[in-house]
Structures are given as structure tokens and as C-alpha cells.
Design a protein around this motif. Structure first.
Motif, mmCIF file in Angstrom:
data_model
loop_
_atom_site.group_PDB
_atom_site.id
_atom_site.type_symbol
_atom_site.label_atom_id
_atom_site.label_comp_id
_atom_site.label_asym_id
_atom_site.label_seq_id
_atom_site.Cartn_x
_atom_site.Cartn_y
_atom_site.Cartn_z
ATOM 1 N N TYR A 8 -31.863 11.112 19.746
ATOM 2 C CA TYR A 8 -30.954 10.364 20.347
ATOM 3 C C TYR A 8 -30.859 10.460 21.897
ATOM 4 C CZ TYR A 8 -28.943 8.348 15.589
ATOM 5 O OH TYR A 8 -28.536 7.918 14.909
ATOM 6 N N GLN A 9 -31.301 9.216 22.535
ATOM 7 C CA GLN A 9 -31.650 9.049 23.784
ATOM 8 C C GLN A 9 -30.493 9.587 24.642
ATOM 9 O OE1 GLN A 9 -34.797 9.540 25.341
ATOM 10 N NE2 GLN A 9 -35.257 9.689 23.197
ATOM 11 N N PRO A 10 -29.847 9.866 25.111
ATOM 12 C CA PRO A 10 -28.225 10.080 26.296
ATOM 13 C C PRO A 10 -27.671 9.073 26.535
ATOM 14 C CG PRO A 10 -30.365 11.391 27.491
ATOM 15 C CD PRO A 10 -30.464 10.933 26.568
ATOM 16 N N THR A 11 -28.853 8.080 26.818
ATOM 17 C CA THR A 11 -28.148 6.785 27.082
ATOM 18 C C THR A 11 -27.454 5.831 26.019
ATOM 19 O OG1 THR A 11 -30.630 5.745 26.943
ATOM 20 C CG2 THR A 11 -29.541 6.598 29.836
ATOM 21 N N THR A 12 -27.433 6.364 24.807
ATOM 22 C CA THR A 12 -27.384 5.555 23.711
ATOM 23 C C THR A 12 -25.913 5.413 23.200
ATOM 24 O OG1 THR A 12 -27.226 7.136 21.711
ATOM 25 C CG2 THR A 12 -29.590 5.838 22.487
ATOM 26 N N GLY A 13 -24.968 5.676 24.348
ATOM 27 C CA GLY A 13 -23.628 6.109 23.748
ATOM 28 C C GLY A 13 -23.194 6.698 21.892
ATOM 29 N N HIS A 14 -24.182 7.314 21.826
ATOM 30 C CA HIS A 14 -23.535 7.455 20.165
ATOM 31 C C HIS A 14 -23.689 9.624 20.599
ATOM 32 C CE1 HIS A 14 -23.729 9.106 16.423
ATOM 33 N NE2 HIS A 14 -25.166 10.361 16.507
ATOM 34 N N THR A 15 -22.049 8.906 19.828
ATOM 35 C CA THR A 15 -21.893 10.844 19.831
ATOM 36 C C THR A 15 -21.999 11.609 18.393
ATOM 37 O OG1 THR A 15 -19.646 9.921 20.793
ATOM 38 C CG2 THR A 15 -19.414 12.221 19.803
#
Length: 113
Positions: A8-15
Motif C-alpha cells: 500500500y502507498q502511504p497516501t491511501t489511508g489504509h491501516t
């Protein structure tokens, strides 16, 4: 979070650890379906999407690097792709390293990130 197509890219908002099962998946040209399964494994994170009526009874495998945004409130995942995706047979392709490599190469050249 990674530069890899399988992170996941850091900007996705996924935790990491968030259960994405059931989230709707939206491509740049419309809805793909709902998340049937997902993995947060390092360097191997992905979503398996049940396409429902779009391609009856089919699934697609989307590397985590194709995810543009995860909207937790709306339970939607936006991917930076069109709905055109390679065939995925979860009974045949899970754990198939060659398939994993082919899918990663396909999405690496087709994502708009």
C-alpha cells in the motif's frame, strides 16, 4: 507501505490490520465489485474482488499498490485502474508465484500512479 506494486502507498489511508472484506471497489471507469478477501502481508499485499454481475462469478486479484484511496466511512476502495483486469481463479492462482509475478508486471505497467 511500499514502492512495490504489492504494498500500500502511504497516501491511501489504509491501516494494516483493517478488515477490508465487503468494501466496494471503484475503478476509474466504474464499480468493480466487493472485496472477498485481502492480505496485508509485507511485499505481497492484495485484494481479491468478487466482480458479481460485472463478470458473473469471476474474481480479480488487485495488488495493494493499485489502491489509490481507502474511504473507511463509505467502506469504499478506489483503485487507479480501469475495470479491465486479468482473469483470476482463486482455486488455481493462490500461492502460484508465476501468476503473482505476471499479475504484478501487468498492473505495474497499467496503473496510473
Amino acid at each position: 507501505m511500499s514502492d512495490s506494486i504489492w504494498g500500500y502507498q502511504p497516501t491511501t489511508g489504509h491501516t494494516a490490520g483493517t478488515d477490508l472484506t465487503g468494501y466496494k471497489v471503484e475503478a476509474t471507469d466504474g464499480s468493480i465489485g466487493k472485496v472477498d478477501k485481502h492480505s496485508d502481508d509485507v511485499n505481497s499485499a492484495y485484494l481479491v474482488v468478487d466482480t458479481g454481475v460485472w463478470i458473473f462469478g469471476k474474481h480479480v486479484l488487485l495488488p495493494a499498490g493499485t489502491v489509490k484511496t481507502v474511504d473507511q466511512a463509505q467502506r469504499k476502495i478506489y483503485v487507479d485502474l480501469t475495470k479491465d483486469s486479468p482473469e483470476f481463479d482463486k482455486d488455481k492462482h493462490i500461492g502460484d508465484v508465476g501468476y503473482h509475478d505476471r499479475v504484478g508486471g501487468y498492473y505495474q505497467t497499467h496503473r496510473g500512479i
